[in-house]
Design an enzyme around this catalytic site. Structure first.
Site, PDB file in Angstrom:
ATOM      1  N   HIS A 123      -0.770  -3.787 -20.055  1.00 17.69           N
ATOM      2  CA  HIS A 123      -0.792  -3.402 -21.664  1.00 17.69           C
ATOM      3  C   HIS A 123       0.168  -3.977 -22.127  1.00 17.69           C
ATOM      4  CE1 HIS A 123      -4.045  -0.479 -22.129  1.00 17.69           C
ATOM      5  NE2 HIS A 123      -3.190   0.246 -21.498  1.00 17.69           N
ATOM      6  N   ASP A 131       0.703  -6.724 -28.287  1.00 24.24           N
ATOM      7  CA  ASP A 131      -0.427  -6.370 -28.489  1.00 24.24           C
ATOM      8  C   ASP A 131      -0.841  -7.424 -30.301  1.00 24.24           C
ATOM      9  OD1 ASP A 131      -1.632  -5.162 -26.110  1.00 24.24           O
ATOM     10  OD2 ASP A 131      -1.425  -3.017 -28.069  1.00 24.24           O
TER      11      ASP A 131
END
Length: 366
Positions: free
Chosen positions: A134, A164
């Site tokens: 992540h 991200d």
């Protein structure tokens, strides 16, 4: 029906439903006018691997069709849609689309001008390519996470905007637009390997450039832009609120110390030995007034002092309100499309379900 205005009007993209960077990238492309069909897992296929990706905002501006990609008929329907597309974006781990019979070789054989965008954290190759991860993991391997914080405590957990969205979604968008421009010119599509760790490494270019020249040290809270400089950090105010100070240039620094009533201290801005005393002075003065009092005092100056606003407060700030940086759509306050264009502006549209056959018919009609 979803609005189709903006500089990307006429560009057709298939979005394979995903989490993280892919939905934001698709949202921004749709805001700019791209005609995007989001292919989502049908409810009958069972629950998705995530509950909510912010779809009330991050699914705006495009149509959605529900397909089970493990079903041969649904897979054929998707391939027929891909035949008419300029681009495809997906966010699976390497090899998943190939196992579904939807890999780049298959899709480009059917549509040679297709730009096939692959969004992953670790990339399509490398020792970690098949591993889970992540945002926090990706920025930890690129030097970013180490550079954040006070150096004494473990690095703070930032929002997932650096990895991200900065290293992921923005580079996916850039790659797709470059690929589509190339395909329009040459008639040949290609694969875009958008990897978050690659993108974040690129974002670190300034600091890797500064390091050899001694302008940046590889230690947190010891540099110009990491909170060590008293004139580039946040301060607490009398009411518990905070202000952000970014007076890097000498002329802005002069306005800062004047506004704080400290002009007689004769600070040497770039003398690091004086930074601790300077910071102590700034901390003491900022605690004498509330956040909004300081914001008002510096509003009409170039001291680069601004209030630290909450999400609830940000849309109402006079500057954001004047530019309409936030809008309300279907009862939800959300960011307006960005960037802005001098010509045809994009627009927000609500997500609309559509059958694949209808999407294909609509695309062929254009």
């Amino acid at each position: 029906m979803v609005a189709n205005r903006g500089p990307l009007a006429g560009v057709r993209i298939v979005e394979i439903d995903a989490i993280g960077p892919v939905p934001l990238a698709a949202t921004l492309l749709a805001d700019m006018g791209a005609d995007i069909v989001r292919v989502a897992r049908p409810p009958s296929a069972g629950p998705a691997a995530w509950d909510d990706v912010g779809g009330a905002i991050l699914h705006r501006g495009r149509t959605v069709t529900f397909l089970n990609l493990k079903d041969p008929d649904d897979r054929d329907a998707l391939l027929a849609l891909i035949d008419e597309a300029d681009g495809l974006i997906e966010g699976f781990r390497p090899g998943v689309m190939e196992r579904l019979g939807l890999g780049p070789d298959v899709c480009l054989a059917r549509n040679p001008r297709l730009v096939y965008g692959r969004m992953t954290g670790w990339g399509q190759s490398g020792p970690l390519a098949m591993r889970a991860g992540h945002d926090i993991n990706y920025i930890s391997l690129t030097g970013v996470l180490h550079a954040i914080g006070d150096g004494a405590s473990p690095p703070p957990v930032p929002l997932n905007m650096v990895g991200d969205y900065g290293g992921g979604a923005m580079f996916l968008i850039a790659g797709m637009l470059a690929g589509i421009l190339s395909a329009k010119r040459t008639g040949e599509g290609q694969v875009v390997d958008a990897c978050i760790t690659d993108g974040v490494a690129a974002l670190m270019g300034l600091f890797y450039a500064w390091q050899p020249s001694g302008l940046w040290t590889d230690a947190p809270a010891s540099n110009l832009l990491d909170g060590a400089a008293p004139f580039y950090r946040c301060y607490a105010c009398a009411d518990g609120g905070h202000v952000a100070v970014g007076s890097l240039e000498p002329q802005f620094f002069a306005q800062l110390v004047s506004g704080l009533g400290l002009a007689d201290r004769g600070y040497d801005q770039n003398d690091r030995t004086g930074w601790p005393a300077m910071q102590a002075d700034f901390e003491a003065v900022f605690r004498t007034r509330t956040r909004d009092e300081w914001a008002a005092r510096f509003f009409d100056t170039d001291a680069c002092v601004t209030p630290v606003l909450s999400m609830a407060e940000a849309p109402g700030h006079p500057h954001n309100a004047s530019r309409k940086s936030f809008v309300e759509q279907d009862g939800i306050v959300q960011p307006a499309p960005a960037p802005r264009f001098g010509g045809d502006q994009g627009a927000i549209g609500a997500p609309v379900p559509v059958a694949v056959a209808h999407a294909i018919e609509r695309w062929r009609a254009r």
